[in-house]
Design a protein around this motif. Structure first.
Motif, PDB file in Angstrom:
ATOM      1  N   LEU A   1       0.854  -1.190   0.000  1.00 40.84           N
ATOM      2  CA  LEU A   1       0.000   0.000   0.000  1.00 40.84           C
ATOM      3  C   LEU A   1       0.891   1.241   0.000  1.00 40.84           C
ATOM      4  CD1 LEU A   1      -2.807   1.437   0.569  1.00 40.84           C
ATOM      5  CD2 LEU A   1      -2.226   1.233   2.985  1.00 40.84           C
ATOM      6  N   ILE A   2       0.521   2.218  -0.812  1.00 38.48           N
ATOM      7  CA  ILE A   2       1.241   3.485  -0.777  1.00 38.48           C
ATOM      8  C   ILE A   2       0.254   4.577  -0.407  1.00 38.48           C
ATOM      9  CG2 ILE A   2       2.317   5.251  -2.225  1.00 38.48           C
ATOM     10  CD1 ILE A   2       3.926   3.188  -3.520  1.00 38.48           C
ATOM     11  N   ILE A   3       0.621   5.363   0.582  1.00 36.92           N
ATOM     12  CA  ILE A   3      -0.220   6.501   0.935  1.00 36.92           C
ATOM     13  C   ILE A   3       0.468   7.758   0.427  1.00 36.92           C
ATOM     14  CG2 ILE A   3      -1.183   7.838   2.835  1.00 36.92           C
ATOM     15  CD1 ILE A   3      -1.705   5.221   4.219  1.00 36.92           C
ATOM     16  N   ALA A   4      -0.142   8.390  -0.540  1.00 42.55           N
ATOM     17  CA  ALA A   4       0.458   9.570  -1.164  1.00 42.55           C
ATOM     18  C   ALA A   4      -0.362  10.785  -0.769  1.00 42.55           C
ATOM     19  CB  ALA A   4       0.480   9.398  -2.679  1.00 42.55           C
ATOM     20  N   ASP A   5       0.226  11.654   0.045  1.00 39.59           N
ATOM     21  CA  ASP A   5      -0.497  12.822   0.545  1.00 39.59           C
ATOM     22  C   ASP A   5      -0.084  14.044  -0.274  1.00 39.59           C
ATOM     23  OD1 ASP A   5      -1.811  14.734   1.944  1.00 39.59           O
ATOM     24  OD2 ASP A   5      -1.017  14.185   3.905  1.00 39.59           O
ATOM     25  N   GLU A   6      -0.961  14.519  -1.115  1.00 38.70           N
ATOM     26  CA  GLU A   6      -0.690  15.673  -1.991  1.00 38.70           C
ATOM     27  C   GLU A   6       0.657  15.527  -2.694  1.00 38.70           C
ATOM     28  OE1 GLU A   6      -2.865  18.127  -2.426  1.00 38.70           O
ATOM     29  OE2 GLU A   6      -4.122  18.240  -0.640  1.00 38.70           O
ATOM     30  N   PRO A   7       0.897  14.414  -3.373  1.00 37.75           N
ATOM     31  CA  PRO A   7       2.249  14.181  -3.908  1.00 37.75           C
ATOM     32  C   PRO A   7       2.637  15.151  -5.017  1.00 37.75           C
ATOM     33  CG  PRO A   7       0.737  12.551  -4.771  1.00 37.75           C
ATOM     34  CD  PRO A   7      -0.031  13.353  -3.764  1.00 37.75           C
ATOM     35  N   THR A   8       1.669  15.825  -5.620  1.00 36.22           N
ATOM     36  CA  THR A   8       2.013  16.661  -6.772  1.00 36.22           C
ATOM     37  C   THR A   8       1.709  18.131  -6.543  1.00 36.22           C
ATOM     38  OG1 THR A   8      -0.169  16.305  -7.730  1.00 36.22           O
ATOM     39  CG2 THR A   8       1.547  14.795  -8.394  1.00 36.22           C
ATOM     40  N   THR A   9       1.259  18.456  -5.339  1.00 31.47           N
ATOM     41  CA  THR A   9       0.816  19.836  -5.102  1.00 31.47           C
ATOM     42  C   THR A   9       1.946  20.840  -5.255  1.00 31.47           C
ATOM     43  OG1 THR A   9      -0.833  18.964  -3.625  1.00 31.47           O
ATOM     44  CG2 THR A   9      -0.408  21.294  -3.465  1.00 31.47           C
ATOM     45  N   ALA A  10       3.160  20.426  -4.847  1.00 33.40           N
ATOM     46  CA  ALA A  10       4.272  21.372  -4.889  1.00 33.40           C
ATOM     47  C   ALA A  10       4.952  21.387  -6.260  1.00 33.40           C
ATOM     48  CB  ALA A  10       5.280  21.024  -3.805  1.00 33.40           C
ATOM     49  N   LEU A  11       4.420  20.621  -7.195  1.00 28.21           N
ATOM     50  CA  LEU A  11       5.122  20.463  -8.474  1.00 28.21           C
ATOM     51  C   LEU A  11       4.413  21.198  -9.604  1.00 28.21           C
ATOM     52  CD1 LEU A  11       5.790  16.650  -8.165  1.00 28.21           C
ATOM     53  CD2 LEU A  11       7.282  18.513  -7.479  1.00 28.21           C
ATOM     54  N   ASP A  12       5.175  21.478 -10.648  1.00 29.67           N
ATOM     55  CA  ASP A  12       4.589  22.133 -11.813  1.00 29.67           C
ATOM     56  C   ASP A  12       3.706  21.170 -12.581  1.00 29.67           C
ATOM     57  OD1 ASP A  12       5.355  24.779 -11.825  1.00 29.67           O
ATOM     58  OD2 ASP A  12       7.399  24.233 -12.324  1.00 29.67           O
TER      59      ASP A  12
ATOM     60  N   LEU B   1      -1.321  36.250 -17.172  1.00 35.22           N
ATOM     61  CA  LEU B   1      -0.025  35.673 -17.493  1.00 35.22           C
ATOM     62  C   LEU B   1      -0.013  34.292 -16.875  1.00 35.22           C
ATOM     63  CD1 LEU B   1       2.577  38.523 -16.934  1.00 35.22           C
ATOM     64  CD2 LEU B   1       1.921  37.443 -19.086  1.00 35.22           C
ATOM     65  N   VAL B   2       0.339  33.298 -17.689  1.00 36.04           N
ATOM     66  CA  VAL B   2       0.299  31.929 -17.194  1.00 36.04           C
ATOM     67  C   VAL B   2       1.637  31.268 -17.489  1.00 36.04           C
ATOM     68  CG1 VAL B   2      -0.734  31.023 -19.308  1.00 36.04           C
ATOM     69  CG2 VAL B   2      -1.135  29.844 -17.162  1.00 36.04           C
ATOM     70  N   GLY B   3       2.032  30.346 -16.653  1.00 37.39           N
ATOM     71  CA  GLY B   3       3.291  29.645 -16.861  1.00 37.39           C
ATOM     72  C   GLY B   3       3.656  28.868 -15.617  1.00 37.39           C
ATOM     73  N   GLU B   4       4.703  28.038 -15.737  1.00 34.83           N
ATOM     74  CA  GLU B   4       5.107  27.226 -14.596  1.00 34.83           C
ATOM     75  C   GLU B   4       5.905  28.073 -13.618  1.00 34.83           C
ATOM     76  OE1 GLU B   4       6.056  22.911 -15.858  1.00 34.83           O
ATOM     77  OE2 GLU B   4       6.573  24.124 -17.581  1.00 34.83           O
ATOM     78  N   SER B   5       6.170  27.522 -12.431  1.00 29.43           N
ATOM     79  CA  SER B   5       6.870  28.313 -11.434  1.00 29.43           C
ATOM     80  C   SER B   5       8.263  28.665 -11.948  1.00 29.43           C
ATOM     81  CB  SER B   5       6.969  27.549 -10.118  1.00 29.43           C
ATOM     82  OG  SER B   5       7.565  26.306 -10.309  1.00 29.43           O
ATOM     83  N   GLY B   6       8.694  29.872 -11.649  1.00 28.99           N
ATOM     84  CA  GLY B   6      10.006  30.312 -12.092  1.00 28.99           C
ATOM     85  C   GLY B   6      10.016  30.880 -13.499  1.00 28.99           C
ATOM     86  N   CYS B   7       8.837  31.048 -14.112  1.00 28.13           N
ATOM     87  CA  CYS B   7       8.833  31.564 -15.475  1.00 28.13           C
ATOM     88  C   CYS B   7       8.890  33.081 -15.479  1.00 28.13           C
ATOM     89  CB  CYS B   7       7.614  31.077 -16.240  1.00 28.13           C
ATOM     90  SG  CYS B   7       6.085  31.827 -15.682  1.00 28.13           S
TER      91      CYS B   7
END
Lengths: 330, 329, 375
Positions: free
Chosen positions: B174-185, C80-86
């Motif tokens: 089981l993997i529990i992923a808590d907001e795994p992508t929130t900090a990512l582009d 204006l839209v774009g990824e972080s750091g743009c």
């Protein structure tokens, strides 16, 4: 089936704040500042720390003793009688005067001298801390907010000063001032300001560094940027927005700084650069007492004890304040 | 039998002003290879549910009731050292901020090898090969080179991949992923989600995906649980919940999400905000904001009502209506 | 390609001028409120002076914004839209005057901001241009009452004659953002994120501005609260005739609020134009990539096309076109030469050699099939 009239609840955007993902904060009730304090975390953590309560009680007794020294002291240590000299604790002198903590070689009652001494220690301590605080907070705020060369200049001066021990700076300032002003008749009054200035001057760096650090954080927060967008003058932003938000740690440093200032004052007086021997300060008392420690042990012992109690209680209060204000330890 | 079963879970926070119930009577199950999305707004209790399952609730928070079973065995009452072993071997965790899961002082290879060695009986050389394999599997380019990097030398997306690799070390069930992508582009987000989906498909790993982002749920999860004020408002197949939501809260939530190509002057708006845990209203917690609330909603708390393709905790769907709807379906 | 996207309605075709050329979208902006020309903002991230002297370390510049030209029409919303750091936030902050541009100009109603050197000359600008920030927990001074927070612009610009008048105006503003006058007595910590953002908006409106710069105003909020704030912003725009610069990484929110869209990548605007043009016929490969990454909420069962690579470090941007390392259409010219912004057949401004040379066909554009096909 749904009774639509029951749903007409006026809540447009006014429901309670969400508690966030973490353990939710209890709802804050609206009350006056006094009630808020007794309801707050500070009072709560105070109540739960017996050591802090003891320290606060000791400190309070010392403060009351110092403030009302004129009323509480059984004898006036400024006009001693030689006939009263060298009475041991719980003894009666040739003059028939009773001394709980004994008397010294000039005939001053040790208890009375300590009470007057505490008065001096506390006032020098408070004034020098205040001086250091104003200087340090002002310069720290300026350095942190302005940045650039202002920051570099102030912080390099602070670095240089930090490499000298506080006592050395105090000795230096003290020596220079005395040299400039000469031995004056009103040496005792002058001594107060010289001590305050020199101790205060040796303490400001810590405030400046702390305030600069917090200012750097606050400066980049959006509420400060919002004020800039509104067009508020930088000086007003510093005073009205940044300053109130960087004072938390300053309070802690000030409390611990008070203990340092009191000890520094005692040290300087002990070394003979503080108050003249005619004015009882804790430092001069200890100094006199240690010369006769073999015979009249009570002079240095009780003065020393008073100094320890004062410094310790202030320090303990400072430690508690630091922990209580640090959200990470809560 | 489902891989993970959570029955009537209750998480409490005793405070000096009384006990707050942050997760209340939450039940769900996750099958092997299934991705369950848990969605809700901040403070809904979704993250706490995840933390309770992996046994990492921060005191004074505690599991105050219910059962958590992994492969049929209860894991909610285990002593800390046993729980730690299960956490490494059977349950992997991925958090929002990859930096908190990585030790900045060690090379990522070292951290993965160490974890592999703890949970398997591989030799150090084999463990390093396994680490390399894991890094390749999570899509780290030039893994042979990156394995000797420190966390700070990697970008956010790469770090999150390393965290996933760490979570995969012991082949967890089981993997529990808590907001795994929130900090990512957004572009990295797509890559990480594709990776999570693949785990379920290729290894039969169950994933509990906790997020506030309906879009992430819609394209990653098989089933979804919508949480509100510490309870599950609606749970069911993702197509059902996202496509034809039943609970008024889910309906409002879906309508409030803007979409490219959907021209509208105003978004559907649920007025107000989720109640604080200190003053959850009587009856259904959603009643002050609900456009359909009636007397019963203010008096009794609805339990999830079983319906075709899921459960809904709403009195509008009580037995009679539910039966009717099942009949239709 | 994103078949899941509901069709983007095609742009309302502008009248074709006599010389037969399709006008570029920007020509429709006759009287821009804000015009940005060649804007650049570099941050010095070099080591301290002494280290540079003794270690021979070079000066290092972070080119957060590197040559941005846009026009923002009065009463409309430019995103204006774009990824972080743009660099999108840096553009916003430079426009409101929080940063001084390294190069280029920002014109507000035809006045170059750089010419406003005196404080007194800048004050009218500060009154007319306000900003809403991303973090509702950091954008309000925690030690001030809401009344004082909202009154700050009123007092700073002397917009009220008496304390009573200030209070009345604050009450009016609070009602305007759907709070109550009584909320003025409270402190920020007594409000939720969405309510704080309303307070932020009330403060921004306090000086009767014309132009609001909104830097990710809803990114820190939950979706249902985001909908409340976006609705409020739209209502206010209609009532007060505000012009918005909306900064966001959320394409769906951008689609919902904007009239004009600029896509930023590594400090440059790679494509900008009317919203419908950019969303229905995106030309720049990066715009297409961004549109591809929108999570699929319509459950079409589509797998998002995973895009390789990440945004490079803006301290050493790649030579030539900054997007070339991730671009499927890149050739030698893209590696060597920085593309200039040219008007495409659709009327948008695109900085891409491939588009200019016709190497990247229009029909491959994701929205084109759906959007123009219908139109």
């Amino acid at each position: 089936m749904a009774d639509s009239s029951a749903t007409e609840v006026d809540i447009a955007g006014r429901a309670a704040p969400d508690p966030g993902g973490k353990p939710p904060a209890p709802a804050t009730r609206r009350a006056g500042p006094v009630a808020r304090f007794f309801d707050g975390d500070l009072w709560y953590s105070f109540k739960r720390s017996p050591l802090t309560i003891v320290a606060a009680v000791v400190f309070l007794i010392i403060v009351i003793g110092a403030v009302f020294a004129g009323l509480l002291a059984p004898h006036n240590p400024l006009t001693p009688m030689t006939m009263d000299a060298r009475t041991p604790p719980f003894g009666t002198s040739y003059m028939g005067n009773y001394f709980i903590l004994g008397s010294d070689n000039q005939g001053r009652g040790v208890l009375s001298a300590i009470l007057y001494g505490l008065q001096i220690s506390l006032s020098v301590g408070l004034c020098s801390v205040l001086f250091a605080m104003v200087l340090g907070v002002g310069l720290g705020l300026l350095a942190g907010y302005m940045g650039g060369w202002v920051d570099a200049l102030i912080m390099r001066i602070a670095d240089i000063q930090l490499s000298f021990p506080a006592i050395l700076i105090a000795l230096l300032v003290d020596g220079v001032t005395r040299e400039l002003l000469g031995q004056s008749q009103r040496q005792a009054d002058l001594a107060f300001w010289v001590l305050t200035f020199s101790i205060g001057f040796s303490l400001w760096v810590q405030y400046a560094r702390t305030v600069r650090g917090s200012t750097l954080v606050e400066r980049n927060k959006e509420y400060v940027q919002a004020a800039r967008v509104i067009g508020i003058h930088p000086l007003l932003i510093m005073l009205r927005h940044v300053l109130p938000n960087v004072t938390g740690p300053v309070l802690v440093i000030a409390t611990i700084g008070l203990a340092i200032a009191i000890i520094t004052e005692a040290t300087l007086s002990f070394l003979g650069v503080g108050f003249p021997p005619t004015r009882p300060s804790l430092g001069t008392l200890i100094q006199q007492g240690q010369q006769v420690l073999g015979s009249e042990w009570w002079i240095a012992t009780f003065s020393g004890l008073a100094l320890v109690l004062l410094a310790l209680s202030v320090n303990l209060l400072g430690d508690w304040l630091r922990d209580a204000l640090n959200p990470k330890l809560r | 039998m489902a891989l993970l079963e959570v029955d009537n879970l209750r998480v409490e926070f005793p405070t000096r002003r009384g006990t707050l119930v942050a997760v209340d009577d939450v039940s769900f199950a996750i099958d092997e290879g299934e991705v369950l999305g848990v969605v809700g707004e901040s403070g809904a209790g979704k993250s706490l549910t995840g933390t309770a399952i992996i046994g990492l609730l921060e005191p004074p928070g505690r599991v105050a009731g219910g059962e958590i079973r992994l492969e049929g065995k209860r894991i909610d009452k285990l002593p800390p050292d046993q729980m730690r072993r299960i956490r490494g071997a059977k349950i992997g965790a991925i958090f929002q901020d990859p930096l908190t899961s990585l030790n900045p002082l060690y090379r990522i290879g070292t951290q993965i090898v160490e974890t592999v060695l703890t949970h398997t009986d591989l030799t150090p050389t084999k463990a390093r090969m396994r680490a390399l394999e894991l890094l390749k599997e999570v899509g780290i380019p030039a893994a042979e080179h990156r394995i000797d990097h420190y966390p700070h030398q990697l970008s956010g997306g790469m770090r999150q991949r390393v965290v996933i690799a760490l979570a995969l070390c012991a082949n967890p069930r089981l993997i529990i992923a808590d907001e795994p992508t929130t900090a990512l582009d957004v572009s990295i987000q797509a890559q990480i989600l594709a990776l999570l989906r693949r785990l379920g498909r290729d290894h039969g790993t169950a994933v509990m995906l906790v997020t506030h982002d309906m879009g992430v749920i819609a394209e990653t999860a098989h089933r979804v649980a919508v949480m509100y004020a510490g309870r599950i408002a609606e749970i069911g197949a993702v197509r059902q919940v996202v496509g034809r939501p039943r609970h008024p809260y889910t309906v409002g939530l879906m309508g409030s999400i803007p979409a490219v190509g959907r021209d509208q002057e105003r978004l559907t708006q649920i007025d107000g905000a989720m109640p604080r845990l200190t003053d959850i209203p009587r009856g259904c917690a959603f009643n002050p904001r609900c456009p359909h609330a009636f007397d019963r909603c203010f008096a009794d708390r609805p339990d999830p009502i079983a319906m075709a393709d899921g459960k809904v905790a709403c009195w509008r769907f009580d037995q009679a209506e539910a039966a009717a709807e099942v009949g239709h379906a | 390609m994103p078949d899941h996207l509901p069709p983007v309605p095609p742009p309302t075709a502008p009248a074709v001028p006599p010389h037969g050329r399709r006008p570029d979208d920007a020509e429709l902006i006759r009287d821009p409120l804000v015009e940005v020309q060649g804007l650049a903002k570099y941050f010095d991230v070099s080591k301290p002076f002494l280290n540079r002297v003794f270690e021979g370390a070079p000066r290092r510049l972070l080119r957060a914004v590197d040559g941005v030209d846009i026009k923002i029409p009065r009463g409309e919303t430019f995103s204006l839209v774009g990824e972080s750091g743009c660099g999108k936030s840096t553009v916003a902050r430079t426009i409101v005057g929080l940063y001084r541009p390294s190069r280029g100009t920002v014109m507000f109603e035809g006045t170059d901001l750089a010419t406003l050197t005196r404080r007194a000359a800048r004050m009218p600008f500060h009154r007319r241009v306000q900003m809403i920030f991303q973090d509702p927990f950091a954008s309000l001074n925690p030690r001030w009452r809401v009344l004082d927070i909202i009154a700050e612009p009123i007092r700073a610009h002397r917009l009220a004659k008496s304390a009573q008048e200030v209070r009345e105006r604050v009450a009016e503003l609070l009602t305007q953002v759907k709070l109550t006058a009584r909320d003025g007595e409270k402190f920020p910590h007594e409000f939720s994120g969405g309510q704080r953002q309303r307070i932020s908006i009330a403060r921004a409106l306090a000086s009767n501005p014309d132009f609001l710069v909104c830097d990710e105003p809803t990114s820190a909020l939950d979706v249902s609260v985001q909908a409340q704030i976006l609705n409020l912003m739209k209502d206010l725009q209609r009532e007060l005739g505000l012009t918005y610069l909306f900064i966001s990484h959320n394409l769906a929110a951008v689609y919902h609020v904007s009239d004009w869209v600029g896509v930023m990548y590594l400090g440059r605007v790679v494509e900008w134009g009317a919203k419908r043009t950019v969303f229905s016929t995106p030309r720049h490969p990066y715009t297409r990539m961004l549109l591809d990454t929108i999570p699929d909420i319509t459950m079409s069962g589509r797998e998002r096309m995973p895009v390789g690579g990440e945004v490079p470090n803006p301290i050493d941007p790649p030579p030539g076109c900054p997007f070339h390392p991730r671009c499927p259409h890149a050739n030698e010219r893209c590696v060597a030469e920085l593309p200039a912004s040219k008007v495409s057949e659709q009327g948008s401004h695109v900085a891409c050699h491939g588009v200019e040379e016709g190497r990247i066909p229009t029909h491959a554009a994701p929205g084109a099939k759906v959007g123009l096909g219908k139109g």
